[in-house]
Design a protein around this motif. Structure first.
Motif, short mmCIF file in Angstrom:
data_model
loop_
_atom_site.label_atom_id
_atom_site.label_comp_id
_atom_site.label_asym_id
_atom_site.label_seq_id
_atom_site.Cartn_x
_atom_site.Cartn_y
_atom_site.Cartn_z
N MET A 172 0.79 -1.30 -0.08
CA MET A 172 0.17 -0.06 0.00
C MET A 172 0.96 1.18 -0.05
O MET A 172 1.63 1.46 0.84
CB MET A 172 -0.80 -0.01 1.32
N ALA A 173 0.78 1.97 -0.94
CA ALA A 173 1.64 3.12 -1.17
C ALA A 173 1.06 4.40 -0.47
O ALA A 173 1.62 5.07 0.06
CB ALA A 173 1.83 3.61 -2.73
N CYS A 174 -0.25 4.53 -0.39
CA CYS A 174 -0.92 5.69 -0.12
C CYS A 174 -1.29 5.75 1.31
O CYS A 174 -2.01 4.79 1.97
CB CYS A 174 -2.15 6.42 -1.07
N ALA A 175 -0.79 6.88 2.06
CA ALA A 175 -1.10 6.83 3.61
C ALA A 175 -2.52 7.05 3.83
O ALA A 175 -3.01 6.63 4.67
CB ALA A 175 -0.05 7.99 3.96
N ALA A 176 -3.26 7.87 2.88
CA ALA A 176 -4.59 8.22 3.35
C ALA A 176 -5.33 7.01 3.19
O ALA A 176 -6.43 6.94 3.84
CB ALA A 176 -4.94 9.46 2.20
N CYS A 177 -4.94 6.03 2.08
CA CYS A 177 -5.82 4.93 2.10
C CYS A 177 -5.62 3.96 3.49
O CYS A 177 -6.83 3.40 4.06
CB CYS A 177 -5.14 3.94 1.01
N THR A 178 -4.50 4.13 3.91
CA THR A 178 -4.28 3.03 5.35
C THR A 178 -5.22 3.60 6.28
O THR A 178 -5.83 2.61 6.91
CB THR A 178 -2.81 3.37 5.73
N GLU A 179 -5.58 5.13 6.35
CA GLU A 179 -6.37 5.38 7.43
C GLU A 179 -7.93 4.72 7.26
O GLU A 179 -8.45 4.08 8.05
CB GLU A 179 -6.77 6.84 7.22
N VAL A 180 -8.14 4.58 6.21
CA VAL A 180 -9.45 4.26 5.60
C VAL A 180 -9.66 2.63 5.94
O VAL A 180 -10.39 1.91 6.51
CB VAL A 180 -9.90 4.41 4.29
N LEU A 181 -8.56 2.04 5.63
CA LEU A 181 -8.52 0.40 5.81
C LEU A 181 -8.54 -0.22 7.10
O LEU A 181 -8.95 -1.09 7.23
CB LEU A 181 -6.89 0.06 5.17
N ASP A 182 -8.13 0.87 8.10
CA ASP A 182 -8.39 0.51 9.49
C ASP A 182 -9.57 0.63 10.05
O ASP A 182 -9.85 0.18 11.15
CB ASP A 182 -7.20 0.98 10.31
N GLU A 183 -10.50 1.53 9.26
CA GLU A 183 -11.83 1.77 9.73
C GLU A 183 -12.74 0.85 9.46
O GLU A 183 -12.60 0.00 8.67
CB GLU A 183 -12.18 3.22 9.18
N SER A 184 -13.90 1.06 10.37
CA SER A 184 -14.89 0.00 10.26
C SER A 184 -16.19 0.69 9.48
O SER A 184 -16.40 1.56 10.08
CB SER A 184 -15.32 -0.64 11.55
N TRP A 185 -16.51 0.09 8.21
CA TRP A 185 -17.13 0.76 7.45
C TRP A 185 -18.70 -0.11 7.17
O TRP A 185 -18.48 -1.28 7.46
CB TRP A 185 -16.98 1.16 6.16
N GLY A 186 -19.75 0.44 6.85
CA GLY A 186 -20.99 -0.18 6.58
C GLY A 186 -22.00 0.34 5.82
O GLY A 186 -21.91 1.38 5.53
#
Lengths: 101, 407
Positions: A1-15
């Motif tokens: 994963m290159a993008c840092a902003a993505c990592t933030e989303v990846l760790d979140e719980s969405w529904g």
């Protein structure tokens, strides 16, 4: 994963937002938000699988993995999920509480 | 829209048809208190075969099973059906959202409050001019006041984001800014749609359809206002004003959705390819006689044909075809133009030349107009002087020695 902003989303719980319904179609699915009356197209079946899996998964990362999305495609999927969140089709779980349908 | 895509494009999927319509219009009744000159469904009188309350409920049940998320209810004037409010409730209770079109006649304070307290309902009030003068000429005297009263009740009741639906005509194109201001005043969203020569529209289309330079005005106005104004995707023929690469396309699907993603159920349960195509040529079946709506949608021969690859005929060689995709099927049909040729309002001018060739305008096959004129019926025909005559014609019996001399 290159993008840092993505990592933030990846760790979140969405529904899936409670007032949103998905209708399967050959290309993927239609998503309709009964509250804001927005209609959106999920253009691939894999994206549909990911979106449907969000509720079950502890975080976005697990939903992508469970949906069989290759890691190099994660940035594109995170962008797609962000687009869906922009019209409130999906949302971070904490904010989703309190609305029923 | 999301950006992850592979295989056939979304557009191709739409052209091949979906499992259920995205945009379903359901005219609940042909009865109407107004007699608008351009009525797309030639409404006026109730059809005695109109679906009963139970039959309407069965249609809603089926829409729920098909996951048709919302239905555009119209008419006629749907609110004058005695069971209208019941059916509205029934639909939203069955996960079928409702957007209904009305001239406002039954939207009093009480109904406005009911609507404001009901989720999943959207109201669209028809208005065809920013002033009573322009609106009432086509919709009938008093119709402007009725529409504004309804919008006022909705605003006062706290109904959020009603729609003001305007059919763009030669007479109101200059009022687009005023219409937008009016919508803002009522906390409503402006919705502009295209005048089609459908229903009684065929009688007034020549006089009311926007002139070529006005088409450009509409396009520029829509581009300037973007997604802040709704169009029901009805102006995709104007996309050809943009560059040939399609970059000037207006927001929306930009294709004819008839029988593919769009259709109409009429008051007697007949299913047509599109709300603007109430004619035997576009009749796919009936929800009562042909095994229900889903079966008609999925199995009708007409819809199969509309979903098969279409030839673009005379438009094939036009560099703008990918932008406008030949325009509106109904507009072509009701002006007697071939369906695989240019739209009568083709912005590249091919429509005008097509209209000037020999053509036969099809006779209407469904007409619920009142058989005789009613009070307050709009009559667009006007008595005017011939501009080429400066004096009355000379009678053969004229005795004046100066008869025939012009003074």
């Amino acid at each position: 994963m290159a993008c840092a902003a993505c990592t933030e989303v990846l760790d979140e719980s969405w529904g899936l937002t409670p007032s949103v319904e998905l209708r399967p179609e050959p290309f993927g699915a239609l998503a309709y938000h009964f509250g804001n009356r927005r209609l959106t197209f999920l253009k691939t079946r894999q994206l549909v699988a990911v979106v449907r899996g969000l509720d079950e998964a502890p975080d976005v990362r697990s939903a992508l993995a469970a949906g069989g999305v290759a890691e190099r495609e994660w940035p594109a999927y995170v962008a797609a999920l962000r687009n869906l969140a922009a019209t409130d089709m999906i949302r971070p779980i904490a904010a989703a509480a309190g609305e029923g349908r | 829209m999301t950006t992850v895509a592979h295989g056939p494009t979304l557009l191709e999927h739409f052209e091949h048809g979906l499992d259920a319509p995205i945009c379903l219009t359901w005219e609940l009744t042909y009865a109407c208190n107004l007699t608008c000159a351009h009525c797309l469904s030639s409404s006026g009188r109730r059809d005695p075969r109109e679906l009963t309350t139970e039959q309407c409920e069965e249609v809603i049940d089926e829409l729920q099973r098909m996951q048709v998320f919302y239905v555009n209810i119209g008419g006629g004037e749907p609110t004058i059906r005695p069971d209208f409010w019941h059916l509205l409730r029934y639909a939203v209770d069955h996960q079928v959202g409702v957007k209904f079109s009305t001239n406002g006649v039954r939207i009093d304070r009480e109904k406005a409050e009911l609507l404001a307290s009901t989720d999943y309902v959207d109201v669209q009030v028809s208005l065809d001019g920013a002033t009573a003068e322009v609106n009432d000429r086509v919709r009938g005297p008093g119709s402007y006041a009725t529409a504004l009263r309804a919008l006022g009740h909705l605003r006062d009741a706290g109904f959020r984001d009603a729609k003001i639906s305007v059919v763009c005509t030669r007479e109101n194109v200059d009022q687009l800014d005023q219409l937008k201001a009016l919508a803002d005043e009522y906390g409503a969203t402006l919705r502009l749609t295209r005048l089609r020569p459908s229903g009684r529209g065929v009688d007034v289309w020549d006089d009311l359809h926007p002139r070529p330079e006005q088409q450009r005005t509409i396009y520029d106005w829509l581009v300037a206002h973007g997604e802040g104004v709704l169009t029901g995707d009805s102006f995709f023929h104007l996309s050809a004003f943009g560059p040939a690469d399609g970059s000037g396309a207006l927001p929306g699907l930009n294709l004819c959705g008839a029988g593919r993603v769009v259709c109409l159920i009429d008051p007697v349960g007949d299913v047509y390819a599109c709300p603007f195509a109430i004619h035997d040529s576009f009749l796919a079946g009936n929800v009562l006689d042909d095994g229900g709506f889903a079966k008609v949608w999925r199995e009708s021969a007409l819809f199969a044909e509309l979903r098969s690859p279409q030839t673009s005929g005379a438009c094939t060689s036009c560099q703008h075809f990918d932008s406008c995709r030949g325009g509106c099927m109904a507009a072509k049909f009701f002006t007697g133009l071939p369906l695989d040729g240019p739209d009568p309002e083709c912005v590249q001018g091919y429509g005008e030349s097509a209209l000037s060739t020999e053509r036969t305008v099809p006779l209407p096959s469904v007409d619920h107009s009142r058989p005789t004129a009613v009070r307050q019926q709009p009559v667009l025909l006007q008595l005017t002087r011939r501009t080429d005559l400066v004096a009355p014609p000379l009678s053969a019996c004229a005795e004046s020695p100066l008869a025939g001399f012009r003074g």
